[in-house]
Design a protein around this motif. Structure first.
Motif, mmCIF file in Angstrom:
data_model
loop_
_atom_site.group_PDB
_atom_site.id
_atom_site.type_symbol
_atom_site.label_atom_id
_atom_site.label_comp_id
_atom_site.label_asym_id
_atom_site.label_seq_id
_atom_site.Cartn_x
_atom_site.Cartn_y
_atom_site.Cartn_z
ATOM 1 N N LYS A 72 0.830 -1.211 0.000
ATOM 2 C CA LYS A 72 0.000 0.000 0.000
ATOM 3 C C LYS A 72 0.863 1.258 0.000
ATOM 4 O O LYS A 72 0.594 2.217 -0.735
ATOM 5 N N ALA A 73 1.921 1.253 0.814
ATOM 6 C CA ALA A 73 2.776 2.436 0.937
ATOM 7 C C ALA A 73 3.486 2.773 -0.366
ATOM 8 O O ALA A 73 3.807 3.948 -0.614
ATOM 9 N N THR A 74 3.733 1.770 -1.202
ATOM 10 C CA THR A 74 4.421 1.993 -2.484
ATOM 11 C C THR A 74 3.438 2.122 -3.646
ATOM 12 O O THR A 74 3.843 2.119 -4.814
ATOM 13 N N ASN A 75 2.146 2.221 -3.325
ATOM 14 C CA ASN A 75 1.093 2.395 -4.348
ATOM 15 C C ASN A 75 1.096 1.288 -5.391
ATOM 16 O O ASN A 75 0.901 1.538 -6.593
ATOM 17 N N ALA A 76 1.318 0.059 -4.926
ATOM 18 C CA ALA A 76 1.304 -1.081 -5.854
ATOM 19 C C ALA A 76 -0.120 -1.354 -6.345
ATOM 20 O O ALA A 76 -1.078 -1.279 -5.572
ATOM 21 N N ASP A 77 -0.225 -1.674 -7.625
ATOM 22 C CA ASP A 77 -1.519 -2.100 -8.185
ATOM 23 C C ASP A 77 -1.751 -3.577 -7.926
ATOM 24 O O ASP A 77 -2.888 -4.032 -7.826
ATOM 25 N N ALA A 78 -0.649 -4.328 -7.867
ATOM 26 C CA ALA A 78 -0.752 -5.787 -7.781
ATOM 27 C C ALA A 78 0.433 -6.345 -7.015
ATOM 28 O O ALA A 78 1.500 -5.717 -6.942
ATOM 29 N N VAL A 79 0.243 -7.544 -6.462
ATOM 30 C CA VAL A 79 1.306 -8.253 -5.749
ATOM 31 C C VAL A 79 1.465 -9.642 -6.350
ATOM 32 O O VAL A 79 0.490 -10.383 -6.505
ATOM 33 N N HIS A 80 2.705 -9.991 -6.709
ATOM 34 C CA HIS A 80 3.005 -11.357 -7.153
ATOM 35 C C HIS A 80 3.694 -12.073 -6.003
ATOM 36 O O HIS A 80 4.727 -11.616 -5.510
ATOM 37 N N THR A 102 -4.576 -6.003 -6.474
ATOM 38 C CA THR A 102 -4.753 -7.247 -7.226
ATOM 39 C C THR A 102 -3.746 -8.302 -6.776
ATOM 40 O O THR A 102 -2.545 -8.019 -6.645
ATOM 41 N N TYR A 103 -4.254 -9.495 -6.538
ATOM 42 C CA TYR A 103 -3.392 -10.626 -6.196
ATOM 43 C C TYR A 103 -3.116 -11.412 -7.464
ATOM 44 O O TYR A 103 -4.046 -11.839 -8.160
ATOM 45 N N VAL A 104 -1.846 -11.602 -7.798
ATOM 46 C CA VAL A 104 -1.491 -12.330 -9.023
ATOM 47 C C VAL A 104 -1.508 -13.821 -8.704
ATOM 48 O O VAL A 104 -0.490 -14.443 -8.395
ATOM 49 N N GLY A 105 -2.711 -14.365 -8.764
ATOM 50 C CA GLY A 105 -2.956 -15.761 -8.436
ATOM 51 C C GLY A 105 -4.452 -15.989 -8.395
ATOM 52 O O GLY A 105 -5.239 -15.090 -8.705
ATOM 53 N N PRO A 106 -4.868 -17.162 -8.008
ATOM 54 C CA PRO A 106 -6.295 -17.475 -7.945
ATOM 55 C C PRO A 106 -6.993 -16.749 -6.799
ATOM 56 O O PRO A 106 -6.341 -16.124 -5.952
ATOM 57 N N SER A 107 -8.307 -16.856 -6.770
ATOM 58 C CA SER A 107 -9.067 -16.234 -5.691
ATOM 59 C C SER A 107 -8.741 -16.913 -4.360
ATOM 60 O O SER A 107 -8.290 -18.060 -4.315
ATOM 61 N N ALA A 108 -8.978 -16.188 -3.273
ATOM 62 C CA ALA A 108 -8.745 -16.744 -1.940
ATOM 63 C C ALA A 108 -9.562 -18.008 -1.731
ATOM 64 O O ALA A 108 -9.075 -18.974 -1.121
ATOM 65 N N ASP A 109 -10.794 -18.030 -2.242
ATOM 66 C CA ASP A 109 -11.647 -19.206 -2.088
ATOM 67 C C ASP A 109 -11.045 -20.417 -2.791
ATOM 68 O O ASP A 109 -11.083 -21.538 -2.271
ATOM 69 N N THR A 110 -10.495 -20.194 -3.989
ATOM 70 C CA THR A 110 -9.878 -21.294 -4.737
ATOM 71 C C THR A 110 -8.628 -21.793 -4.022
ATOM 72 O O THR A 110 -8.395 -23.003 -3.924
ATOM 73 N N ILE A 111 -7.803 -20.868 -3.524
ATOM 74 C CA ILE A 111 -6.597 -21.265 -2.778
ATOM 75 C C ILE A 111 -6.991 -22.114 -1.576
ATOM 76 O O ILE A 111 -6.389 -23.158 -1.300
ATOM 77 N N GLU A 112 -8.012 -21.666 -0.863
ATOM 78 C CA GLU A 112 -8.460 -22.375 0.339
ATOM 79 C C GLU A 112 -8.975 -23.762 -0.005
ATOM 80 O O GLU A 112 -8.634 -24.750 0.650
ATOM 81 N N ARG A 113 -9.778 -23.833 -1.041
ATOM 82 C CA ARG A 113 -10.382 -25.114 -1.430
ATOM 83 C C ARG A 113 -9.342 -26.099 -1.919
ATOM 84 O O ARG A 113 -9.292 -27.252 -1.489
#
Length: 460
Positions: A72-80, A102-113
């Protein structure tokens, strides 16, 4: 493209890999680093870098609050997230979503499942993908485990429902062993993952470890063919290949189609890998788990398909539909990757976090060396021992092995003990050259003194 500022929440060679992909796409890169990684190559290569905490990973790379605050502090649009650390944490994905990143990966629900092996197995069965005979869900008691084991037949594998890396696994040949080992597996799983849940599978004897690389955009999915990762030590991959020479074309098509079906059924977004055990005697494959992230061994899939998997996962996670169709993916030749670790294979793989002296990278057609090294760099003692991956791509498997052997001879990393001698010995081994191995092959080979014999020129 809406992603213009990409935050890399990882370190080492995968951080360098992501930075290079981002720069090729015209994206501003921001590298996270710990106090133990101030001199890391990724810090020098990124457009910007930010410290996320002290050297211990639990206080830096694994601290969700710190990492999200830095993004957030570096104004990132996305995290890999790369691989390891927070790459399969649904809590991390949710925290980023809450922060509007934006998370560069699947949704949290998919990761959890798919991160819960029991839920992943159930998803596979629902998608019509073969699974190893085993429990239908988590096992609550040892008595329940004994009954299930009696039904599916011994030997059985007792596995942790959460986590990976071979942690929490025990093999029982009898009910007596099962009753002794199940509590041990439960305790290890609880300590490693904070989740003592277990499930059972029939133990497939001397299987091959095959995995399929997939790409999805949340609706559609394609595969980039398969890899074989059967050469393992302590359930950690050592040598990986694309494709798997043990498969015939019909089995390969069925395997890859099953991976795509499962990816579509869970609305998978990003790059992911579905792992299987292949029973060569029965010509049967069984789904075992999904890795909801980029894999260490992704370069060999890139080499045989020409697809930049990191760039494609950034695009689909930015909301773009897949640019490629399955018809666009044509396998070309054979690729092998070996993991170059800072370990002494002649001293029980003792870690060796030394200082890089003179360094020479191997060159040539079909050779790739993904790493984070430079002359004078002090390897920090706080993290995984992986220094880099040496990849060789040839017209066929024999050509790839020949190129790999030359590249290993050309690689120079003074000041370090590495696993290069192991890979040279494997490249020269007759069984490896024939592809005659399985997941339990390497450890007895080492115990028999083959590495020492190959290194000293003596007989084992």
């Amino acid at each position: 493209m809406t992603i213009s500022r990409l935050f890399i929440a990882n370190r080492g060679e995968i951080a360098v890999r992501i930075i290079r992909a981002g720069k090729a796409m015209g994206i501003h890169t921001i590298q996270a680093y710990s106090e133990g990684d101030t001199e890391m190559l990724a810090v020098k290569l990124a457009d910007e870098a930010v410290c996320v905490g002290p050297a211990p990973s639990r206080e830096s790379y694994l601290d969700i609050k710190n990492v999200v605050a830095a993004a957030k502090a570096t104004n990132a649009d996305a995290v890999h997230p790369g691989y390891g650390f927070l790459s399969e944490s649904p809590e991390f994905a949710r925290a980023l979503e809450k922060a509007g990143i934006t998370y560069v990966g699947p949704s949290a629900d998919t990761i959890e499942r798919m991160g819960d092996k029991v839920a992943a197995r159930q998803a596979a069965e629902a998608a019509g993908v073969p699974v190893v005979p085993g429990s239908k869900g988590r096992i609550a008691t040892v008595d329940q485990a004994a009954k299930i084991a009696g039904d599916i037949g011994y030997p059985v594998m007792i596995k942790a429902a959460a986590g990976g890396g071979g942690r929490g696994i025990r093999i029982a040949d009898t009910e007596e062993q099962l009753r002794k080992l199940a509590p041990q597996a439960q305790a290890e799983a609880e300590a490693a993952f904070g989740d003592g849940g277990l499930y059972l599978e029939r133990s497939i004897q001397a299987p091959r470890h095959i995995e399929v690389q997939i790409l999805g955009d949340g609706t559609n999915a394609i595969h980039c063919y398969e890899r074989e990762c059967s050469l393992q030590r302590r359930r950690q991959k050592v040598w990986e290949e694309a494709g798997a020479v043990c498969l015939d074309n019909e089995t390969r098509e069925q395997l890859c189609a099953s991976a795509v079906a499962l990816a579509k059924s869970v609305n998978y977004r990003g790059a992911g890998t579905l792992e299987y055990l292949y029973d060569e005697a029965r010509n049967a494959f069984y789904f075992i788990e999904m890795n909801t992230r980029i894999q260490v061994e992704h370069p060999i899939s890139e080499m045989i398909t020409g697809v930049d998997l990191v760039q494609e996962m950034i695009r689909v996670c930015d909301g773009e539909p897949l640019r490629l169709t399955q018809a666009d993916i044509k396998p070309n030749g054979h690729a092998i990757e070996v993991r170059i670790n800072a370990e002494d294979p002649l001293m029980q793989f003792l870690p060796f976090p030394g200082k890089v002296g003179a360094m020479t990278e191997p060159k040539g057609e079909g050779i790739r060396f993904d790493h984070f090294l430079y002359e004078g760099y002090q390897i920090p003692p706080f993290y995984d021992s992986l220094l880099g991956k040496l990849i060789a791509h040839g017209t066929d498997r024999a050509d790839a092995i020949a190129k790999l052997r030359k590249a290993l001879n050309d690689l120079r990393l003074d000041g370090l003990k590495t696993t290069v001698p192991l890979h040279k010995a494997l490249a020269d081994d007759a069984s490896v050259q024939k592809g005659a191995f399985h997941t339990q092959w390497l450890e007895p080979w080492l115990e028999a003194g083959n590495l020492t014999a190959a290194t000293t020129g003596g007989a084992s």
